[in-house]
Design an enzyme around this catalytic site. Sequence first.
Site, PDB file in Angstrom:
ATOM      1  N   ILE A   2       0.840  -1.195   0.000  1.00  0.00           N
ATOM      2  CA  ILE A   2       0.000   0.000   0.000  1.00  0.00           C
ATOM      3  C   ILE A   2       0.881   1.253   0.000  1.00  0.00           C
ATOM      4  O   ILE A   2       0.664   2.182  -0.791  1.00  0.00           O
ATOM      5  CB  ILE A   2      -0.960  -0.006   1.227  1.00  0.00           C
ATOM      6  CG1 ILE A   2      -1.780  -1.310   1.243  1.00  0.00           C
ATOM      7  CG2 ILE A   2      -1.864   1.216   1.216  1.00  0.00           C
ATOM      8  CD1 ILE A   2      -2.637  -1.558   0.007  1.00  0.00           C
ATOM      9  N   SER A  35      -1.349 -14.703  -1.461  1.00  0.00           N
ATOM     10  CA  SER A  35      -1.653 -15.658  -2.525  1.00  0.00           C
ATOM     11  C   SER A  35      -1.408 -15.083  -3.916  1.00  0.00           C
ATOM     12  O   SER A  35      -1.492 -15.803  -4.906  1.00  0.00           O
ATOM     13  CB  SER A  35      -3.116 -16.104  -2.431  1.00  0.00           C
ATOM     14  OG  SER A  35      -3.449 -16.477  -1.129  1.00  0.00           O
ATOM     15  N   ILE A  37      -3.291 -13.184  -5.673  1.00  0.00           N
ATOM     16  CA  ILE A  37      -4.477 -13.169  -6.545  1.00  0.00           C
ATOM     17  C   ILE A  37      -4.982 -11.735  -6.703  1.00  0.00           C
ATOM     18  O   ILE A  37      -5.117 -11.005  -5.720  1.00  0.00           O
ATOM     19  CB  ILE A  37      -5.623 -14.007  -5.927  1.00  0.00           C
ATOM     20  CG1 ILE A  37      -5.171 -15.446  -5.704  1.00  0.00           C
ATOM     21  CG2 ILE A  37      -6.867 -13.953  -6.801  1.00  0.00           C
ATOM     22  CD1 ILE A  37      -6.106 -16.226  -4.790  1.00  0.00           C
ATOM     23  N   HIS A  39      -8.156 -10.320  -7.239  1.00  0.00           N
ATOM     24  CA  HIS A  39      -9.515 -10.849  -7.164  1.00  0.00           C
ATOM     25  C   HIS A  39     -10.399 -10.247  -8.252  1.00  0.00           C
ATOM     26  O   HIS A  39     -10.257  -9.079  -8.617  1.00  0.00           O
ATOM     27  CB  HIS A  39     -10.106 -10.580  -5.777  1.00  0.00           C
ATOM     28  CG  HIS A  39      -9.484 -11.447  -4.719  1.00  0.00           C
ATOM     29  ND1 HIS A  39      -9.914 -12.730  -4.469  1.00  0.00           N
ATOM     30  CD2 HIS A  39      -8.440 -11.237  -3.899  1.00  0.00           C
ATOM     31  CE1 HIS A  39      -9.162 -13.265  -3.513  1.00  0.00           C
ATOM     32  NE2 HIS A  39      -8.249 -12.381  -3.148  1.00  0.00           N
ATOM     33  N   CYS A 389      21.120 -19.945 -10.777  1.00  0.00           N
ATOM     34  CA  CYS A 389      20.067 -20.827 -10.239  1.00  0.00           C
ATOM     35  C   CYS A 389      19.620 -21.757 -11.348  1.00  0.00           C
ATOM     36  O   CYS A 389      19.063 -21.312 -12.362  1.00  0.00           O
ATOM     37  CB  CYS A 389      18.897 -19.984  -9.729  1.00  0.00           C
ATOM     38  SG  CYS A 389      17.443 -20.954  -9.303  1.00  0.00           S
ATOM     39  N   CYS A 391      17.443 -24.393 -11.127  1.00  0.00           N
ATOM     40  CA  CYS A 391      16.019 -24.768 -11.134  1.00  0.00           C
ATOM     41  C   CYS A 391      15.190 -23.762 -11.905  1.00  0.00           C
ATOM     42  O   CYS A 391      14.300 -24.126 -12.662  1.00  0.00           O
ATOM     43  CB  CYS A 391      15.466 -24.846  -9.718  1.00  0.00           C
ATOM     44  SG  CYS A 391      16.318 -25.976  -8.630  1.00  0.00           S
ATOM     45  N   CYS A 424      14.999 -27.001  -5.670  1.00  0.00           N
ATOM     46  CA  CYS A 424      16.012 -27.261  -4.625  1.00  0.00           C
ATOM     47  C   CYS A 424      16.032 -26.172  -3.562  1.00  0.00           C
ATOM     48  O   CYS A 424      16.793 -26.249  -2.604  1.00  0.00           O
ATOM     49  CB  CYS A 424      17.400 -27.472  -5.230  1.00  0.00           C
ATOM     50  SG  CYS A 424      18.377 -25.988  -5.459  1.00  0.00           S
TER      51      CYS A 424
HETATM   52  C1  LIG Z   1      -1.880 -15.352   3.629  1.00  0.00           C
HETATM   53  C2  LIG Z   1      -2.404 -14.134   2.933  1.00  0.00           C
HETATM   54  C3  LIG Z   1      -2.908 -14.231   1.648  1.00  0.00           C
HETATM   55  C4  LIG Z   1      -3.393 -13.094   1.001  1.00  0.00           C
HETATM   56  N1  LIG Z   1      -3.794 -13.210  -0.282  1.00  0.00           N
HETATM   57  C5  LIG Z   1      -4.224 -12.103  -0.950  1.00  0.00           C
HETATM   58  C6  LIG Z   1      -4.576 -12.195  -2.312  1.00  0.00           C
HETATM   59  O1  LIG Z   1      -4.450 -13.230  -2.936  1.00  0.00           O
HETATM   60  N2  LIG Z   1      -5.071 -11.097  -2.925  1.00  0.00           N
HETATM   61  C7  LIG Z   1      -5.223  -9.907  -2.269  1.00  0.00           C
HETATM   62  O2  LIG Z   1      -5.714  -8.958  -2.867  1.00  0.00           O
HETATM   63  N3  LIG Z   1      -4.830  -9.768  -0.981  1.00  0.00           N
HETATM   64  C8  LIG Z   1      -4.314 -10.831  -0.316  1.00  0.00           C
HETATM   65  N4  LIG Z   1      -3.885 -10.733   0.974  1.00  0.00           N
HETATM   66  C9  LIG Z   1      -3.896  -9.416   1.602  1.00  0.00           C
HETATM   67  C10 LIG Z   1      -2.680  -8.585   1.174  1.00  0.00           C
HETATM   68  O3  LIG Z   1      -1.501  -9.329   1.288  1.00  0.00           O
HETATM   69  C11 LIG Z   1      -2.595  -7.350   2.064  1.00  0.00           C
HETATM   70  O4  LIG Z   1      -3.817  -6.663   1.973  1.00  0.00           O
HETATM   71  C12 LIG Z   1      -1.486  -6.409   1.664  1.00  0.00           C
HETATM   72  O5  LIG Z   1      -0.267  -7.078   1.506  1.00  0.00           O
HETATM   73  C13 LIG Z   1      -1.356  -5.337   2.735  1.00  0.00           C
HETATM   74  O6  LIG Z   1      -0.321  -4.467   2.366  1.00  0.00           O
HETATM   75  P1  LIG Z   1       0.188  -3.395   3.402  1.00  0.00           P
HETATM   76  O7  LIG Z   1       1.103  -2.501   2.643  1.00  0.00           O
HETATM   77  O8  LIG Z   1      -0.970  -2.781   4.113  1.00  0.00           O
HETATM   78  O9  LIG Z   1       0.972  -4.222   4.507  1.00  0.00           O
HETATM   79  P2  LIG Z   1       2.527  -4.677   4.517  1.00  0.00           P
HETATM   80  O10 LIG Z   1       2.912  -5.340   3.267  1.00  0.00           O
HETATM   81  O11 LIG Z   1       2.731  -5.454   5.785  1.00  0.00           O
HETATM   82  O12 LIG Z   1       3.312  -3.306   4.579  1.00  0.00           O
HETATM   83  C14 LIG Z   1       3.394  -2.538   5.746  1.00  0.00           C
HETATM   84  C15 LIG Z   1       4.817  -2.073   5.827  1.00  0.00           C
HETATM   85  O13 LIG Z   1       4.952  -1.176   6.919  1.00  0.00           O
HETATM   86  C16 LIG Z   1       6.204  -1.404   7.515  1.00  0.00           C
HETATM   87  N5  LIG Z   1       6.148  -0.886   8.893  1.00  0.00           N
HETATM   88  C17 LIG Z   1       5.429  -1.353   9.931  1.00  0.00           C
HETATM   89  N6  LIG Z   1       5.652  -0.607  11.029  1.00  0.00           N
HETATM   90  C18 LIG Z   1       6.524   0.366  10.659  1.00  0.00           C
HETATM   91  C19 LIG Z   1       7.155   1.431  11.355  1.00  0.00           C
HETATM   92  N7  LIG Z   1       6.942   1.684  12.653  1.00  0.00           N
HETATM   93  N8  LIG Z   1       8.027   2.223  10.671  1.00  0.00           N
HETATM   94  C20 LIG Z   1       8.280   2.007   9.345  1.00  0.00           C
HETATM   95  N9  LIG Z   1       7.712   1.002   8.650  1.00  0.00           N
HETATM   96  C21 LIG Z   1       6.839   0.198   9.302  1.00  0.00           C
HETATM   97  C22 LIG Z   1       6.371  -2.913   7.448  1.00  0.00           C
HETATM   98  O14 LIG Z   1       7.723  -3.288   7.569  1.00  0.00           O
HETATM   99  C23 LIG Z   1       5.780  -3.231   6.102  1.00  0.00           C
HETATM  100  O15 LIG Z   1       6.744  -3.288   5.074  1.00  0.00           O
HETATM  101  C24 LIG Z   1      -3.400 -11.840   1.663  1.00  0.00           C
HETATM  102  C25 LIG Z   1      -2.887 -11.741   2.956  1.00  0.00           C
HETATM  103  C26 LIG Z   1      -2.374 -12.874   3.581  1.00  0.00           C
HETATM  104  C27 LIG Z   1      -1.788 -12.754   4.942  1.00  0.00           C
END
Ligand SMILES: Cc1cc2nc3c(=O)[nH]c(=O)nc-3n(C[C@H](O)[C@H](O)[C@H](O)COP(=O)(O)OP(=O)(O)OC[C@H]3O[C@@H](n4cnc5c(N)ncnc54)[C@H](O)[C@@H]3O)c2cc1C
Length: 471
Positions: A2, A35, A37, A39, A389, A391, A424
């Site tokens: 995000i 995953s 995906i 959606h 690599c 593989c 591997c």
């Molecule tokens: C198992 C699983 C499967 C999923 N599958 C899907 C899917 O197929 N399709 C889909 O649309 N969504 C999926 N999701 C949801 C999707 O992965 C999340 O909605 C998305 O990755 C969230 O992104 P984010 O940037 O909010 O969080 P994050 O990727 O966690 O980014 C937040 C960032 O903030 C940083 N941060 C935290 N605290 C601090 C701080 N104090 N100072 C500086 N940096 C900080 C962290 O290090 C991190 O890099 C899935 C989630 C999971 C767990």
Amino acid sequence: MIGCAIARELTRYRLDVVLVESEVEVGFGTSKSNSGIIHGGHHTEPGTLKGELAWAGNQRWVRLAQELGFGFRRNGDLTVAFDEADVEVLEKIAQQGRDRDIPGVEIWGPDKIRLEEPNLNQDIIAAVDGPTAGVVNPYEACFALVECAVANGLGLRVGAPVTAIEAGGDGLLVHAGGEPIETQFVINAAGVHAEKVARMVGLLEPTIRGRKGEEYLLDKRLASIVQRTIFPCPTPTSKGILVIPTFDGTIMVGPTAQAVEDLEDVATTAVGAATTFDLARRLVPGISERDCIAEFAGVRAVAGNNDFVVGPTSVPGFFNAAGIQSPGLTAAPAIAEMLVHMLGEAGLDLLPRPEFKRTMPRPVHAASISVGELTEMAERDRRFARVVCRCELVTEAEIHDAIDRGARTLDGLKFRTRAGMGRCQGGFCTSRCMQLLAAESGAAMSDITKRGDGSWLVLDRNQLGTAEVPT
Ligand SMILES: Cc1cc2nc3c(=O)[nH]c(=O)nc-3n(C[C@H](O)[C@H](O)[C@H](O)COP(=O)(O)OP(=O)(O)OC[C@H]3O[C@@H](n4cnc5c(N)ncnc54)[C@H](O)[C@@H]3O)c2cc1C
């Protein structure tokens, strides 16, 4: 993800933008463990921000992938029914798709299902076809978004956890190691730690709970067992265990959904594996745990209202992009656009930068070009002739390119090039990747880590007995 999407969107304008990331590389939070995906937009329930932004986000991925050169394929999905009760749920899902004007959503009977996906369980009686669904390389997408934003002037600070934010007065002061950052606006996109960051400015909302998902990656032997992502009929609380053909041609099964107290709990479990394979086999009987080559888990950030929390707060200049659980990856481009629009409404001067570079050169992947092309490239640059690599057929030239583009760790290399992701699992290429990382950065082998933060792989002989060995 995000934060990366927002950063790129903001660099379209004449602004000073800084992305602050606590990990050594971007995308190492939940966004590397999902995953993958995109959606289709028909699954998410109406009346939620998740529902609104999933379909809006879905429609932006084709262009993003073309502009930034990461892997994306619209492979479609099928949500299947085993009995009449399931069929009723499927009709509701198909109707959601029609209500949103999503093209091509329709219900298939058994003959069409057998023709299109012959390896599905023969007891399946109906399915919703969602042709707008796709799969993406999520980490490649994060890296590409940030590389593009950096090329457009983003200030990127990695390994810089935000520890305090001073609010009040004319703006906000962010403490994240080094010089504090004085700013008019802060966007809290801290994933599972968004509650902690919101507390830094005295906000009690949003509250974030963790919901862990385990995923299991299967050998390429099963690559074409299904073409589309297969969903079971969802229950009111879960989408269930899916069978996912990843962009790279492997099959993944998962994710589980388990509430966790520890927001950093990314351990896979015997119970998770057993549940996942039992449920995946119900959809596709040919799947077996014997084909598992890797497993991982990620934690979803679930806000108290069980929806995305996007927008301004009672603290002037402090915005949230929090509670971004699934389908947050899908929705990311739409969340970014929404937030930029909100910042404009809050007084940010959005003056376009005509020199904004929207495209990035597509990195070469030896595995996806012809032998003739690779031979030609190797004649020009011998590093394309040296395979690191085996593989996944990754050459030394690709490893160097990934380092030039910002890879600092073994995972950074792996996620950019796929070195170590194959059968591997790095048994052959890990030491060569470490040597190349060390040589390029002038660091010792003992300084090279898997993903930063003490996750080193070898000890210097001179440090033996003195260094703290991680447990
Ligand atoms: C198992 C699983 C499967 C999923 N599958 C899907 C899917 O197929 N399709 C889909 O649309 N969504 C999926 N999701 C949801 C999707 O992965 C999340 O909605 C998305 O990755 C969230 O992104 P984010 O940037 O909010 O969080 P994050 O990727 O966690 O980014 C937040 C960032 O903030 C940083 N941060 C935290 N605290 C601090 C701080 N104090 N100072 C500086 N940096 C900080 C962290 O290090 C991190 O890099 C899935 C989630 C999971 C767990």
